[in-house]
Design an enzyme around this catalytic site. Sequence first.
Site, PDB file in Angstrom:
ATOM      1  N   ASP A  59     125.037  52.793 -59.005  1.00 24.83           N
ATOM      2  CA  ASP A  59     125.180  52.165 -60.315  1.00 24.83           C
ATOM      3  C   ASP A  59     126.021  53.053 -61.219  1.00 24.83           C
ATOM      4  OD1 ASP A  59     124.866  50.475 -62.482  1.00 24.83           O
ATOM      5  OD2 ASP A  59     122.980  51.394 -63.118  1.00 24.83           O
ATOM      6  N   GLU A  95     128.916  50.569 -70.333  1.00 24.03           N
ATOM      7  CA  GLU A  95     128.136  49.415 -69.883  1.00 24.03           C
ATOM      8  C   GLU A  95     126.651  49.628 -70.098  1.00 24.03           C
ATOM      9  OE1 GLU A  95     125.731  46.986 -67.050  1.00 24.03           O
ATOM     10  OE2 GLU A  95     125.936  49.172 -67.172  1.00 24.03           O
ATOM     11  N   ASP A 103     130.092  54.874 -66.733  1.00 29.57           N
ATOM     12  CA  ASP A 103     128.950  55.603 -67.293  1.00 29.57           C
ATOM     13  C   ASP A 103     127.686  55.379 -66.480  1.00 29.57           C
ATOM     14  OD1 ASP A 103     128.903  52.905 -68.217  1.00 29.57           O
ATOM     15  OD2 ASP A 103     127.535  53.453 -69.840  1.00 29.57           O
ATOM     16  N   HIS A 118     131.769  50.030 -63.836  1.00 29.12           N
ATOM     17  CA  HIS A 118     131.600  50.889 -65.017  1.00 29.12           C
ATOM     18  C   HIS A 118     131.403  52.348 -64.612  1.00 29.12           C
ATOM     19  CE1 HIS A 118     127.130  51.395 -64.881  1.00 29.12           C
ATOM     20  NE2 HIS A 118     127.135  50.179 -64.386  1.00 29.12           N
TER      21      HIS A 118
END
Length: 515
Positions: A173, A207, A142, A140
């Site tokens: 992340d 996400e 974002d 992801h």
Amino acid sequence: MKTKITKKTILKFSGILLLILVLSVLILFAVVIGRTFTFKVNTELGQWENATTIYPSLSPEQKKLLLENFKVSVQIPTVSFSESEQNTSALQEFDLLLRRVFPKIFSSSLVQHEMVGNYSHLFTVPGSDPDLEPYMLLAHIDVVPADEADGWDAPPFSAQEINGFIYGRGTIDNKQSVMGILQALEYLLERGYTPRRTFYIGLGHDEEINGQQGAVNIVKLLKSRGVKLLYVLDEGLTIMDGVVDGLIGPGALIGISEKGQATVKLSVSTPPGHSSMPPRESGIGILASAVARLEKNRMPNRFGHGPERATFEHLAHKFGWPYRMVMSNLWLFSSLLSSVLEGQPDTNAFVRTTTAVTMFNSGVKINVMPAYAEAFVDFRIHSSQTLQEVLKLIESTISDERVKVDFVSGFDPLPISSYDDDTFGFQIIKKTVHDIFPEVTVSPSICVGNTDSRHYTELSPDIYRFAPSWYKPGDSARFHGVNERISIQNYEEIVLFYFQLMQNSDIRKLPGPRT
């Protein structure tokens, strides 16, 4: 006729009982020691088919370029603030970045690219053998918000390099996977690679706010085309190094499920009034007591009822003494291990449904008794429980008619994916870990957070959550926290991991167990 029980008879009988007890203890001890040195469920497969046509290596020039590309990706603040607020201009900028730094992917006649939900990306890479079931890689774009004032050593969107680490929101992340997957495919295409097995790449843009526009719409699109996936790999767990007490060497934990989730609102309504004449119990006090009961009376310890036991059994042979004895004999020491695990917040999350009071609101003025108080509680549901079961436990624990309990949102724990010797996805990931990180032991585990992959259950029964980022002591606090970072070497390893995974997935079938 009476039988006379003499002192001698009693002593003889006691001696026999003592002998039986001693023999039982010795037998038990022998069994425990025997299992300690022979127990191993983490088996290796036999001779693998060689599907590696391009050796996973990076030239100095490639290392320099991939690092530059990654840094720029981190510098773009693709923040999801809430379900109604995202930095859409940053998402547009990120799209332009991908098109610029991965020219082979976007110009290749082999790769099909689609935008989904305005900002998410779906790539289809057709294989040469249509009979082979496809797989999918997820990541992801974002990130969660970050504020330099919280104590960052470098601005959170600077991608500043400090002592061999790149600092910035998204470095673990999950932009390391976004860029790592695409960088690996770019290099493979540059070297003339054509996959045998079709695969998809899905990059979600929301996400962090539940993936309703990105992942959900990607799934709808694939489902409308009749796509079924052999396996799915998303972010989730990592390579733990020095984090687990007693474990000798690093361990790669592959998430085979995710905990469920429930958000519950607790509220109390009471007559307002002046603070000079307060009631015996205020609305705040009533609600605070309810919250305190939830925290004090924790959800039951469920260790051994979910996949968490398999984690320690797969790692058992890599523990030092006396940990190895415990991990190899969980039939005997399960209660001991579970009591140890529940003593720390990070490991307690593996053994039960957790309770986290995240918001508490009440009051408008210092001298006014508030008419309303509310609190929001976040529960992460153990894989052996259901959402409905947890909601009933919440009601029975609070047990106060003055406290209104409202279910806000939630879902059951995700299905447990297979990790058997004949499970293609798990074994391919495991082999790839060993190819790139020979010193790492692989184990199935449970993902305590949630990912976009939870939306893909209709497309595949085998969904795995793992990215080969290294986690060392203290690194867990960097996740969604301050000083998120990744080492330059680790990012290079991530690129090579996906580079090798794409080739390993071209294997037609798994080998049998090693004899």
